[in-house]
Design an enzyme around this catalytic site. Structure first.
Site, PDB file in Angstrom:
ATOM      1  N   GLU A 123       4.840  64.660 -16.973  1.00  0.00           N
ATOM      2  CA  GLU A 123       6.291  64.445 -16.924  1.00  0.00           C
ATOM      3  C   GLU A 123       6.874  63.973 -18.255  1.00  0.00           C
ATOM      4  O   GLU A 123       7.815  63.169 -18.293  1.00  0.00           O
ATOM      5  CB  GLU A 123       6.643  63.495 -15.779  1.00  0.00           C
ATOM      6  N   GLU A 177       2.897  70.943  -7.400  1.00  0.00           N
ATOM      7  CA  GLU A 177       3.117  69.825  -6.461  1.00  0.00           C
ATOM      8  C   GLU A 177       4.223  70.175  -5.464  1.00  0.00           C
ATOM      9  O   GLU A 177       5.045  69.322  -5.111  1.00  0.00           O
ATOM     10  CB  GLU A 177       3.510  68.549  -7.227  1.00  0.00           C
TER      11      GLU A 177
END
Length: 566
Positions: free
Chosen positions: A331, A438
């Protein structure tokens, strides 16, 4: 054995998966000849185009190319626009070529409808060359609307050319998915059955049993699986790839300085190996300040650097060669804990160091909102590609095996499948492997339906290499999308997964050979057991293993298998 790829014909207008990530001297032709856009190449002056806001617009020509320019801009939305008519529930694919008068400037495509503004795509436009914006939207209502292009930088002129807005019905959209699955996920297999003398065997029954699917599809898991037989049976009967929810993260492996604990991760990896389940390494670092080991935030820069070096060496060398990928700095489009303390080159340096330790494993960026939430300007496809280029430009990183990880946590703000597809198109122009890493859906009234729609869209995209759902089970429930209850009985989302697995794997298929001993079948990629029986040879069955593999684009031939009944 020869491999083949044959086109799947559909009456609907085919979808154009192409995109350009290069800044070109001249724009390319508009996709779909512009679709519903009037005068898409600006060859007829300003016909169809008007000023938006207080901008002034003019028609220009350079090197034989004609385009429209919005200048004298005082507000972000001061620009150029075209009036269009949207039809409810239609999917619209947008593309345009954009240039600005100076610098490297974000430009956004917006559709102003009766009740709301819809973001349709964004690009970093440059001066002296043309960049392709690709995006889209789904219409909530029917009625007049306006397409325009905006930029917060009001000092630049916005140049627009080769605009396209192509509508597709839901039926056409699904036909694109079916067409893509036939080409990207399946193979035509031609089987010829012969007897011991090599003569054709007509009327032989040939069955195909899928032993292992070729497309990686799976779910995250956690350490509860180690002691729960129901969890184990449910998981291993469905999935071929996994990601550990937390057990390979730094805060799990070193919760006190120098005190490492890999017990859970080691045991989970062993379990996965026993069941032939591939594992993604998640993650070496997480760039979020909230998700560091408790002792890390107070370290000085030099202490942090030492800790970081110890961490990357420890985890990557421990699992070297045992994983299919590493999420290196998780991220890092959204957060920058390590960059803020150790410099802007941190991510690139960690990619370099991880590769030096584990040279055969693909190193992934992994981030959210690139395909699932177009409101997030920090993680647009263009920003994602900028980050890839930054990492690859680091000394020694050229040619690094890099992958694109798209978390795909879909919010409850409405689904935009055209934007999802177009964003993957754009990222696919890098030719790097793309994984959905995800995927889940925020709790909302249509959660289950949206979950199915996004799984279908991801699986059907020809450039997606694998899918992992963020659906690990725990006694407390799950993160956002729960597949099963505490007795491992399916919840609605679990029914979706099982239905899709059945559809995508077609575990058993059979047919009868023709008079020349031939049988042709369209099979999903994977490992099969073929069985042949014949009415004349009633007491004899012959079995052969065959692997159906993806087509090499350079070879337009079928995969041919010869079955000899001896």
């Amino acid at each position: 054995m020869l491999l083949t790829d044959e086109s799947f014909e559909a009456e609907a207008l085919s979808y154009d998966y192409t995109a350009s990530i290069e800044c070109l001297a001249q724009p390319q032709k508009p996709q779909y000849n512009g679709g519903i856009i009037q005068n898409p190449e600006l060859n007829n002056g300003l016909q169809g185009w008007t000023a938006f806001g207080d901008a002034r617009i003019e028609h220009r020509e350079s090197l034989g190319n004609k385009y429209v320019v919005a200048h004298s801009r005082n507000q972000a939305h001061d620009s150029v626009s075209q009036k269009i008519y949207l039809r409810k529930d239609m999917h619209y694919t947008l593309s345009a070529w954009i240039q600005v008068s100076e610098g490297n400037v974000p430009v956004t495509a917006v559709v102003k409808a009766a009740t709301r503004f819809k973001f349709a795509g964004a690009i970093f436009a440059e001066s002296n060359c043309w960049s392709m914006l690709k995006g889209g939207l789904t219409a909530d209502t029917s009625g007049p609307a306006e397409l325009y292009f905006e930029s917060n930088n009001t000092s630049v002129e916005i140049w627009i050319d080769s605009v396209s807005l192509q509508p597709f019905t839901e039926e056409e959209w699904r036909s694109h998915q079916a067409q893509s699955i036939e080409k990207a996920r399946k193979r035509k297999v031609l089987v010829r059955a012969v007897d011991e003398q090599g003569n054709p065997l007509p009327n032989a029954t040939i069955s195909f049993v899928l032993k292992r699917p070729g497309f990686p599809f799976g779910s995250a898991m956690n350490s509860y699986i180690l002691s729960n037989r129901l969890y184990q049976n449910w998981f291993t009967s469905r999935f071929t790839v996994t990601t550990f929810e937390n057990e390979m993260k730094w805060y799990s492996n070193e919760n006190a300085p120098g005190r490492e604990n890999y017990a859970a991760a080691d045991a989970m990896l062993q379990f996965a190996k026993q069941h032939n389940i591939a594992v993604r390494g998640h993650n070496i670092f997480w760039d979020h300040p909230r998700y560091q080991p408790g002792w890390v935030p107070s370290l000085s820069p030099s202490q942090l650097n030492s800790a970081v070096e110890r961490r990357v060496r420890s985890v990557v060398s421990r699992y070297r060669g045992q994983l299919i990928s590493w999420d290196v700095v998780n991220e890092n489009l959204h957060v920058s804990f390590f960059e803020d303390k150790l410099g802007q080159g941190f991510s690139a340096r960690m990619f370099n160091e991880a590769h030096n330790i584990d040279g055969q494993t693909t190193l992934f960026l992994n981030d959210y909102n690139t395909i699932e939430d177009n409101r997030d300007g920090r993680a647009t496809p263009t920003r994602y590609i900028q980050k890839i280029r930054q990492i690859l430009s680091y000394p020694g990183n050229r040619g690094l095996p890099i992958g694109i990880g798209l978390e795909a946590h879909f919010p409850n703000s409405g689904l935009n499948l055209p934007y999802m597809r177009a964003s993957i198109d754009y990222l696919a122009a890098t030719r790097l492997p793309i994984w959905i890493t995800e995927i889940d859906v925020e709790r909302q009234p249509r959660q289950t339906q949206i979950f199915e729609l996004v799984l279908r869209e991801a699986h059907a995209h020809p450039m997606v290499r694998g899918i992992v759902m963020w659906t690990a089970w725990s006694p407390q429930g799950c993160y956002k999308t729960c597949l099963v209850d505490s007795n491992f009985r399916n919840l609605p989302a679990g029914n979706v997964v099982d239905r899709l697995l059945f559809e995508w794997r077609l575990s058993k298929l059979s047919g009868i050979t023709d008079q020349n001993g031939f049988l042709e079948a369209s099979l999903f990629h994977g490992d099969y057991e073929m069985e042949i029986t014949h009415p004349v040879k009633k007491n004899y069955t012959f079995t052969q293993q065959v692997q159906v593999t993806p087509t090499d684009d350079s070879k337009k031939t079928k995969q041919i298998v010869k079955l000899s009944m001896k």
